[in-house]
Scaffold this motif. Structure first.
Motif, PDB file in Angstrom:
ATOM      1  N   PRO A   1       0.807  -1.221   0.000  1.00 34.83           N
ATOM      2  CA  PRO A   1       0.000   0.000   0.000  1.00 34.83           C
ATOM      3  C   PRO A   1       0.841   1.272   0.000  1.00 34.83           C
ATOM      4  CG  PRO A   1      -0.106  -1.081   2.133  1.00 34.83           C
ATOM      5  CD  PRO A   1       0.655  -1.991   1.214  1.00 34.83           C
ATOM      6  N   GLN A   2       2.034   1.210   0.540  1.00 35.14           N
ATOM      7  CA  GLN A   2       2.893   2.385   0.650  1.00 35.14           C
ATOM      8  C   GLN A   2       4.021   2.402  -0.372  1.00 35.14           C
ATOM      9  OE1 GLN A   2       2.067   4.667   3.266  1.00 35.14           O
ATOM     10  NE2 GLN A   2       0.297   3.323   3.272  1.00 35.14           N
ATOM     11  N   SER A   3       4.528   1.209  -0.727  1.00 29.55           N
ATOM     12  CA  SER A   3       5.695   1.160  -1.606  1.00 29.55           C
ATOM     13  C   SER A   3       5.826  -0.211  -2.262  1.00 29.55           C
ATOM     14  CB  SER A   3       6.970   1.446  -0.796  1.00 29.55           C
ATOM     15  OG  SER A   3       7.172   0.422   0.157  1.00 29.55           O
ATOM     16  N   THR A   4       6.759  -0.290  -3.187  1.00 32.75           N
ATOM     17  CA  THR A   4       7.071  -1.548  -3.854  1.00 32.75           C
ATOM     18  C   THR A   4       8.319  -2.150  -3.212  1.00 32.75           C
ATOM     19  OG1 THR A   4       6.165  -0.733  -5.922  1.00 32.75           O
ATOM     20  CG2 THR A   4       7.633  -2.619  -6.072  1.00 32.75           C
ATOM     21  N   MET A   5       8.265  -3.428  -2.947  1.00 40.69           N
ATOM     22  CA  MET A   5       9.417  -4.160  -2.437  1.00 40.69           C
ATOM     23  C   MET A   5       9.870  -5.120  -3.531  1.00 40.69           C
ATOM     24  SD  MET A   5       9.758  -2.995   0.652  1.00 40.69           S
ATOM     25  CE  MET A   5      10.681  -4.145   1.649  1.00 40.69           C
ATOM     26  N   PHE A   6      11.139  -5.437  -3.550  1.00 41.01           N
ATOM     27  CA  PHE A   6      11.675  -6.368  -4.525  1.00 41.01           C
ATOM     28  C   PHE A   6      12.306  -7.541  -3.788  1.00 41.01           C
ATOM     29  CE2 PHE A   6      11.338  -2.411  -6.729  1.00 41.01           C
ATOM     30  CZ  PHE A   6      10.869  -2.785  -7.975  1.00 41.01           C
ATOM     31  N   SER A   7      11.948  -8.726  -4.228  1.00 42.20           N
ATOM     32  CA  SER A   7      12.465  -9.952  -3.635  1.00 42.20           C
ATOM     33  C   SER A   7      13.357 -10.639  -4.669  1.00 42.20           C
ATOM     34  CB  SER A   7      11.299 -10.865  -3.240  1.00 42.20           C
ATOM     35  OG  SER A   7      11.773 -12.015  -2.603  1.00 42.20           O
ATOM     36  N   ILE A   8      14.600 -10.900  -4.297  1.00 40.30           N
ATOM     37  CA  ILE A   8      15.566 -11.523  -5.195  1.00 40.30           C
ATOM     38  C   ILE A   8      15.966 -12.874  -4.617  1.00 40.30           C
ATOM     39  CG2 ILE A   8      17.788 -11.279  -6.360  1.00 40.30           C
ATOM     40  CD1 ILE A   8      17.598  -8.257  -5.738  1.00 40.30           C
ATOM     41  N   ALA A   9      15.605 -13.949  -5.333  1.00 41.65           N
ATOM     42  CA  ALA A   9      16.032 -15.302  -4.954  1.00 41.65           C
ATOM     43  C   ALA A   9      17.338 -15.591  -5.696  1.00 41.65           C
ATOM     44  CB  ALA A   9      14.965 -16.325  -5.314  1.00 41.65           C
ATOM     45  N   MET A  10      18.348 -16.020  -4.965  1.00 41.28           N
ATOM     46  CA  MET A  10      19.660 -16.263  -5.554  1.00 41.28           C
ATOM     47  C   MET A  10      20.085 -17.705  -5.326  1.00 41.28           C
ATOM     48  SD  MET A  10      21.474 -12.713  -4.388  1.00 41.28           S
ATOM     49  CE  MET A  10      20.610 -12.596  -2.829  1.00 41.28           C
ATOM     50  N   GLY A  11      20.721 -18.277  -6.322  1.00 44.18           N
ATOM     51  CA  GLY A  11      21.168 -19.654  -6.203  1.00 44.18           C
ATOM     52  C   GLY A  11      22.117 -20.052  -7.307  1.00 44.18           C
TER      53      GLY A  11
ATOM     54  N   ALA B   1      19.649 -18.042  -0.995  1.00 44.83           N
ATOM     55  CA  ALA B   1      19.179 -16.866  -0.265  1.00 44.83           C
ATOM     56  C   ALA B   1      18.043 -16.197  -1.019  1.00 44.83           C
ATOM     57  CB  ALA B   1      20.303 -15.856  -0.064  1.00 44.83           C
ATOM     58  N   THR B   2      17.152 -15.588  -0.274  1.00 45.82           N
ATOM     59  CA  THR B   2      16.153 -14.687  -0.834  1.00 45.82           C
ATOM     60  C   THR B   2      16.246 -13.399  -0.034  1.00 45.82           C
ATOM     61  OG1 THR B   2      14.707 -16.510  -1.472  1.00 45.82           O
ATOM     62  CG2 THR B   2      13.712 -14.324  -1.333  1.00 45.82           C
ATOM     63  N   ILE B   3      16.504 -12.320  -0.732  1.00 50.10           N
ATOM     64  CA  ILE B   3      16.678 -11.014  -0.110  1.00 50.10           C
ATOM     65  C   ILE B   3      15.531 -10.114  -0.560  1.00 50.10           C
ATOM     66  CG2 ILE B   3      18.205  -9.002   0.107  1.00 50.10           C
ATOM     67  CD1 ILE B   3      19.434 -11.619   1.181  1.00 50.10           C
ATOM     68  N   THR B   4      14.885  -9.445   0.360  1.00 52.37           N
ATOM     69  CA  THR B   4      13.824  -8.505   0.023  1.00 52.37           C
ATOM     70  C   THR B   4      14.287  -7.109   0.400  1.00 52.37           C
ATOM     71  OG1 THR B   4      12.159 -10.203   0.420  1.00 52.37           O
ATOM     72  CG2 THR B   4      11.395  -7.918   0.404  1.00 52.37           C
ATOM     73  N   MET B   5      14.066  -6.157  -0.517  1.00 49.75           N
ATOM     74  CA  MET B   5      14.515  -4.785  -0.268  1.00 49.75           C
ATOM     75  C   MET B   5      13.508  -3.785  -0.809  1.00 49.75           C
ATOM     76  SD  MET B   5      17.565  -4.483  -3.120  1.00 49.75           S
ATOM     77  CE  MET B   5      18.295  -6.034  -2.645  1.00 49.75           C
ATOM     78  N   SER B   6      13.597  -2.572  -0.297  1.00 54.23           N
ATOM     79  CA  SER B   6      12.728  -1.492  -0.745  1.00 54.23           C
ATOM     80  C   SER B   6      13.116  -1.068  -2.158  1.00 54.23           C
ATOM     81  CB  SER B   6      12.866  -0.294   0.194  1.00 54.23           C
ATOM     82  OG  SER B   6      14.167   0.264   0.069  1.00 54.23           O
TER      83      SER B   6
END
Length: 100
Positions: free
Chosen positions: A31-41, A72-77
């Motif tokens: 509702p406030q912003s978009t987050m990005f989730s990056i799965a790495m392997g 890893a899965t990293i989520t960031m703004s």
């Protein structure tokens, strides 16, 4: 004279240090912003069995399991994602291009 300050780095209890070659990205609209989730392997192969036939060991196609090992899965703004893009773009622009 500029005002400088050192920032100490500390590793979290869940810190990882892994080699990755593959990744997948998903955008998560909130509702406030978009987050990005990056799965790495990385891709891996595992020998799960062998066939012994007359004293000769052979590997068949179904003896090898290939899979994507997610490390890893990293989520960031969105702000952090844009900063990461800028940093990587800058670093890559300063590297000589290599043919792999």
């Amino acid at each position: 004279m500029t005002d400088t300050k050192k920032i100490e780095h500390r590793k979290s209890a869940t810190h990882i240090h892994e080699h990755v070659e593959r990744f997948a990205v998903a955008g998560l609209q909130g509702p406030q912003s978009t987050m990005f989730s990056i799965a790495m392997g990385r891709d891996a192969a595992e020998v799960v069995s062998e066939t012994l036939d007359g004293g000769q060991l052979t590997l068949n196609e179904d003896d090898i399991l290939t899979y994507r090992l997610d490390v890893a899965t990293i989520t960031m703004s969105e702000t952090a994602a844009r900063g990461l893009v800028e940093l990587l773009s800058s670093m890559l622009a300063n590297q000589p291009k290599r043919e792999d």
